[in-house]
Design an enzyme around this catalytic site. Sequence first.
Site, PDB file in Angstrom:
ATOM      1  N   ASP A  82       0.838  -1.198   0.000  1.00  0.00           N
ATOM      2  CA  ASP A  82       0.000   0.000   0.000  1.00  0.00           C
ATOM      3  C   ASP A  82       0.871   1.246   0.000  1.00  0.00           C
ATOM      4  OD1 ASP A  82       0.860   0.415   2.599  1.00  0.00           O
ATOM      5  OD2 ASP A  82      -1.085   0.062   3.535  1.00  0.00           O
ATOM      6  N   ASN A 124      -4.333  12.354   1.417  1.00  0.00           N
ATOM      7  CA  ASN A 124      -5.723  12.800   1.256  1.00  0.00           C
ATOM      8  C   ASN A 124      -5.999  14.071   2.035  1.00  0.00           C
ATOM      9  OD1 ASN A 124      -6.855  11.015  -0.567  1.00  0.00           O
ATOM     10  ND2 ASN A 124      -7.417   9.518   0.990  1.00  0.00           N
ATOM     11  N   ASP A 146      -7.329  10.271  -5.222  1.00  0.00           N
ATOM     12  CA  ASP A 146      -7.676   9.223  -6.185  1.00  0.00           C
ATOM     13  C   ASP A 146      -6.749   9.261  -7.398  1.00  0.00           C
ATOM     14  OD1 ASP A 146      -9.713   8.306  -4.609  1.00  0.00           O
ATOM     15  OD2 ASP A 146     -11.334   9.185  -5.781  1.00  0.00           O
ATOM     16  N   ASP A 162      -6.128   1.997  -0.539  1.00  0.00           N
ATOM     17  CA  ASP A 162      -4.827   2.193  -1.182  1.00  0.00           C
ATOM     18  C   ASP A 162      -3.999   0.910  -1.158  1.00  0.00           C
ATOM     19  OD1 ASP A 162      -4.597   2.427   1.638  1.00  0.00           O
ATOM     20  OD2 ASP A 162      -2.612   3.335   1.422  1.00  0.00           O
TER      21      ASP A 162
END
Length: 218
Positions: free
Chosen positions: A99, A107, A116, A142
């Site tokens: 990840d 974010n 995104d 993620d």
Amino acid sequence: GGLAVPLRDEEGDAVGTLAVFWRGAEREPSEEEVSLLEELAASAGPSLENARRFRIARQLADLDALTNLHNRRYFHETLARECARAHRYDRRLALVVFDVDDFKAINDRIGHLAGDSVLAAVAERVQSVVRSADVACRVGGDEFAVILPESTLNDAEQLYSRVQFAVAARPIGPFDRIHLSAGIAELAREDSSESFFQRADQALYRAKEAGKGRVVAA
């Protein structure tokens, strides 16, 4: 000799050709034979188009809309199938689960929509370095995974290195460098597909606890 009849879909667009051949230069198709071929072509054209649309719809159902990688359902179906095959034929199988480090902070800094786009860019770089036989998937948020048929733990570690280099080599959005943490595993005799994934996933969490930006083997 031969006769070719176009296949058309319901809108009249050509989708293929029905071709019939015979031996003997003197033979010509009768009007009845031509009529039968035209009837067959008329029914076959829409059927072929429907089959093509179904295939496309199935492919889209297997893909994650954001990253264009295979989705979580496809991952677990494929992992179960590859585990069964590896056990049956005594083949090697490896798995990488990784990840994006500090993705929540990403974010928080640039917002979810821009976050995104970071995931989409990471996925594109993953696709650029995996082998054609490997199966790259987004398994949630993620978190990503790559199934490596006919591969060892060392192959999985090398793939992680290629993915990490591809992701970190160039900036993504406002970030000069993004790092990945990964857990890797090789299929054991006692593994089910569930335990195989869990071992790799647990190794990922150990990598995060060890300082991120690194790979840990199960």
